[in-house]
Scaffold this active site. Structure first.
Site: not given
Ligand SMILES: NC(=O)c1ccc[n+]([C@@H]2O[C@H](COP(=O)([O-])OP(=O)(O)OC[C@H]3O[C@@H](n4cnc5c(N)ncnc54)[C@H](OP(=O)(O)O)[C@@H]3O)[C@@H](O)[C@H]2O)c1
Length: 314
Positions: A229, A277
């Site tokens: 993000r 994005h």
């Molecule tokens: N650019 C694009 O087109 C696009 C598309 C889709 C998604 N995204 C972004 O990608 C993000 C991740 O997606 P995802 O499905 O992988 O989400 P996810 O499965 O919820 O993974 C998020 C990861 O971040 C870690 N995390 C969150 N807060 C943290 C903190 N304060 N300190 C350390 N680690 C932290 C979490 O730790 P834990 O595992 O311990 O909970 C988890 O490993 C989305 O939220 C979105 O913003 C971007």
């Protein structure tokens, strides 16, 4: 049972069409003009819903976010107290892994330098380390981060992930929590951020963090890739780090303000590769199939999957 679409910035008709193609008889409504009788709506499918759009739905059971990130949903004002389910889908995950692998390889194989040499008709190969000599670190080692990490590991890179909780993925070093962030950064040459936007990750990609990255690697100064993000990054710090050689190059898919304003120095910075994005688009067909599966499970009494933790913000 009716489904209400509340979609801003995307083509709502494409989403309604994709859902109808999967289930022709389904009762679909759309906000704000075709809501119909609000008490008939059991499920809301939302992307950046305007504040208040999900209120007064007395029989709402679940809110589905149509993207993996829920920051805009949670920031859009008070929401009804029902579970929020986010997207975890093979189609989206694959798209993100394609993006991460592409841009890690772009920098690792020094393609931007080679492009410049081609322009100047120069026949000269920059020194090329092997993948096994290069350390990639993934900030945000969740669904997307782990899939991309496995693919980079399989290409031979030394991969580590950082998350709040410890992970166990074969061949990938796990760093957990704020206490292990410095050690994670100190061993990382190519930093990939796939963090969700939460109060804990806002502005985390800043000069102080860039200064902790490894400078003793085969690629020289470190490289940043952010497809998580935009508000996790401080863009003025990225420009300063690139200009001072603290970072060698950056790939950015997300920005503090989107669309990226025309006056942003990132557009024309020679060390920046940027994309609008689109690292991992939500495909209406694939995501509609995912939502229908979740609804069928829920209606059959099974627990919902991928429910957002409102306290953590992701
Ligand atoms: N650019 C694009 O087109 C696009 C598309 C889709 C998604 N995204 C972004 O990608 C993000 C991740 O997606 P995802 O499905 O992988 O989400 P996810 O499965 O919820 O993974 C998020 C990861 O971040 C870690 N995390 C969150 N807060 C943290 C903190 N304060 N300190 C350390 N680690 C932290 C979490 O730790 P834990 O595992 O311990 O909970 C988890 O490993 C989305 O939220 C979105 O913003 C971007």
């Amino acid at each position: 049972m009716a489904l209400l679409y509340v979609i801003k910035d995307w083509d709502a008709d494409a989403w309604l069409g994709a859902m109808r193609a999967l289930n022709p008889g389904i009762d679909l409504r759309s906000w704000p003009d075709a809501v119909g009788r609000a008490e008939e709506i059991r499920y809301a499918l939302a992307w950046r819903p305007p504040a208040g759009a999900l209120h007064r739905l007395a029989n709402l059971q679940v809110i589905f976010s149509l993207g993996a990130g829920v920051d805009s949903l949670l920031a859009g004002g008070e929401l009804p107290p029902v579970p929020i389910v986010r997207v975890v889908d093979r189609n989206l995950t694959m798209r993100m892994s394609e993006y991460v692998v592409l841009h890690v390889l772009l920098h690792h194989r020094r393609q931007r330098i080679l492009d410049g040499q081609q322009q100047r008709r120069q026949w000269r190969g920059p020194q090329q380390p092997a993948a096994c000599e290069v350390r990639v670190g993934i900030l945000g080692f969740g669904h997307l981060g782990q899939d991309a990490g496995r693919r980079l590991r399989d290409l031979g890179f030394q991969v580590a992930g950082w998350s709040r909780s410890r992970k166990h993925v074969r061949g990938i070093q796990s760093f957990a929590g704020a206490g292990e962030l410095k050690a994670f950064l100190n061993r990382t040459e190519i930093l990939v951020s796939l963090l969700p936007l939460t109060p804990g990750t806002h502005g985390i990609l800043n000069l102080a963090l860039f200064r902790e990255l490894a400078r003793d690697g085969r690629l020289g100064a470190p490289i940043l890739i952010n497809a998580g993000r935009g508000k996790s990054q401080v863009e003025a710090d990225i420009v300063a780090a690139l200009d001072q050689g603290i970072l060698q190059a950056a790939t950015l898919d997300v920005f503090e303000t989107e669309p990226l304003p025309p006056e942003s120095p990132l557009w024309s910075h020679p060390k920046v590769t940027l994309t609008p994005h689109n690292a991992a688009d939500s495909d209406p067909g694939a995501i509609s199939r995912y939502v229908l599966t979740q609804i069928r499970r829920f209606e059959a009494g099974a627990p919902l999957q991928n429910v957002v933790d409102r306290n953590q913000g992701y």
